[in-house]
Design a protein around this motif. Sequence first.
Motif, PDB file in Angstrom:
ATOM      1  N   ASP A  53      -8.051   8.948  -4.982  1.00 49.27           N
ATOM      2  CA  ASP A  53      -8.389   7.549  -4.702  1.00 49.27           C
ATOM      3  C   ASP A  53      -7.537   6.603  -5.541  1.00 49.27           C
ATOM      4  O   ASP A  53      -7.055   5.563  -5.053  1.00 49.27           O
ATOM      5  N   SER A  54      -7.356   6.942  -6.808  1.00 46.40           N
ATOM      6  CA  SER A  54      -6.549   6.112  -7.690  1.00 46.40           C
ATOM      7  C   SER A  54      -5.105   6.043  -7.212  1.00 46.40           C
ATOM      8  O   SER A  54      -4.473   4.985  -7.207  1.00 46.40           O
ATOM      9  N   GLN A  55      -4.582   7.201  -6.795  1.00 44.23           N
ATOM     10  CA  GLN A  55      -3.206   7.228  -6.298  1.00 44.23           C
ATOM     11  C   GLN A  55      -3.063   6.408  -5.011  1.00 44.23           C
ATOM     12  O   GLN A  55      -2.089   5.672  -4.831  1.00 44.23           O
ATOM     13  N   ARG A  56      -4.077   6.547  -4.142  1.00 42.88           N
ATOM     14  CA  ARG A  56      -4.033   5.800  -2.882  1.00 42.88           C
ATOM     15  C   ARG A  56      -4.091   4.291  -3.139  1.00 42.88           C
ATOM     16  O   ARG A  56      -3.361   3.506  -2.528  1.00 42.88           O
ATOM     17  N   LEU A  57      -4.971   3.899  -4.085  1.00 43.18           N
ATOM     18  CA  LEU A  57      -5.069   2.476  -4.417  1.00 43.18           C
ATOM     19  C   LEU A  57      -3.760   1.950  -5.014  1.00 43.18           C
ATOM     20  O   LEU A  57      -3.347   0.818  -4.740  1.00 43.18           O
ATOM     21  N   GLU A  58      -3.122   2.768  -5.829  1.00 38.85           N
ATOM     22  CA  GLU A  58      -1.848   2.361  -6.427  1.00 38.85           C
ATOM     23  C   GLU A  58      -0.784   2.199  -5.354  1.00 38.85           C
ATOM     24  O   GLU A  58       0.021   1.245  -5.388  1.00 38.85           O
ATOM     25  N   GLU A  59      -0.776   3.150  -4.425  1.00 45.63           N
ATOM     26  CA  GLU A  59       0.192   3.042  -3.329  1.00 45.63           C
ATOM     27  C   GLU A  59      -0.071   1.785  -2.485  1.00 45.63           C
ATOM     28  O   GLU A  59       0.870   1.101  -2.066  1.00 45.63           O
ATOM     29  N   GLN A  60      -1.376   1.501  -2.255  1.00 44.99           N
ATOM     30  CA  GLN A  60      -1.704   0.292  -1.501  1.00 44.99           C
ATOM     31  C   GLN A  60      -1.300  -0.966  -2.270  1.00 44.99           C
ATOM     32  O   GLN A  60      -0.806  -1.946  -1.679  1.00 44.99           O
ATOM     33  N   ARG A  61      -1.527  -0.935  -3.604  1.00 44.97           N
ATOM     34  CA  ARG A  61      -1.139  -2.086  -4.418  1.00 44.97           C
ATOM     35  C   ARG A  61       0.366  -2.309  -4.366  1.00 44.97           C
ATOM     36  O   ARG A  61       0.848  -3.455  -4.221  1.00 44.97           O
ATOM     37  N   ILE A  62       1.125  -1.212  -4.468  1.00 46.89           N
ATOM     38  CA  ILE A  62       2.587  -1.322  -4.424  1.00 46.89           C
ATOM     39  C   ILE A  62       3.043  -1.838  -3.056  1.00 46.89           C
ATOM     40  O   ILE A  62       3.919  -2.709  -2.960  1.00 46.89           O
ATOM     41  N   ALA A  63       2.405  -1.325  -2.002  1.00 42.49           N
ATOM     42  CA  ALA A  63       2.764  -1.767  -0.658  1.00 42.49           C
ATOM     43  C   ALA A  63       2.444  -3.253  -0.467  1.00 42.49           C
ATOM     44  O   ALA A  63       3.225  -4.017   0.128  1.00 42.49           O
ATOM     45  N   HIS A  64       1.278  -3.652  -0.993  1.00 41.29           N
ATOM     46  CA  HIS A  64       0.884  -5.063  -0.879  1.00 41.29           C
ATOM     47  C   HIS A  64       1.833  -5.961  -1.669  1.00 41.29           C
ATOM     48  O   HIS A  64       2.212  -7.049  -1.197  1.00 41.29           O
TER      49      HIS A  64
END
Length: 327
Positions: A53-64
């Motif tokens: 979940d943390s990795q997914r959130l980080e990827e989403q943050r980077i994408a955003h």
Amino acid sequence: MDSEYLKLAVGDPLAKSLAAVSQLKPADPIEFIALWLAKHVENQQREQQAKDDSQRLEEQRIAHQRKLDFERLKAEEDARIAREEAERIAAEARRKREEEFETYYSGRRTTESQILAQIEVSDQQKKNRDKVAPLHSQNTLFHYITSFASGLSNQHLLSSKTVSPADFAVLRMVLYLVGRRKSEFQKWTQAKKLLKETSIGHFNPLSKQPVKKFAYVAHYLTEISQGELVLSSSLYINVLYDWVVAAVELRKAALALKDQATGTTTEETSINPDEVEDDEDDEQQEEQEDLEKYNVREEDPPEEEEPAADGEATEEGAEEGEEEEQE
């Protein structure tokens, strides 16, 4: 090989479960170990899920963040393009404005040069021309400006919702001169409607005019800076200002001739229209006389014959002498 596998696969959790059995001494150690290992597996899965979940959130943050950076860069690029286009349009408008001003003032300079050429006369003619040359000069200039102003478009001005105080003052002077009353154009919306119906081509400053009309205009001329108009106003406003000034100067020149001919003195007056309650009776106001009769260039005086020099006889004198001898 098998021992190595067991060591890597279950060695650590099994050792910890045995340590817990040794420490806690449960009644059923086998069941305890089974439950401990099941709980260990559940904890491992929960930890892995948290990492995922943390990795997914980080990827989403980077994408955003990348999306925001892209939108920011795009907005900056769009703003740059819009700014360059606005600068191009403004530069084109300035160039066109400069060309329009140059066309007008070039024509005006040519007209003034022609006026100067027309009033450069001989000394014998100068006596007669001195008193009428200013009137004819102003008349020529007034008609040039009238013709130029009549050919300009005022659509841009009429489409404006507001105008500057200086521009409105110029327009009010024009409306006063062509015979409108101040009660008809207290607001820009009223003046705009009148401008659509107004033509300056038929106005003659030398015809009978109410004194108050030119007194109003004289007041506004003291309130307006032509330098301010040139910098901030359109060519149309500047030409109308010149037209008003030319009309006033033309009438002044005619009044000067009238005063010279009648031995009187016409005093200039200035009235602030905003301090006058109403002007509905303007048509009943004192009118200056028709000055058009002074707009006639006098004929050049005939050249005087030079007297004959001493010792020289004229042809007529010689003929008379011959007749006397025959008698």
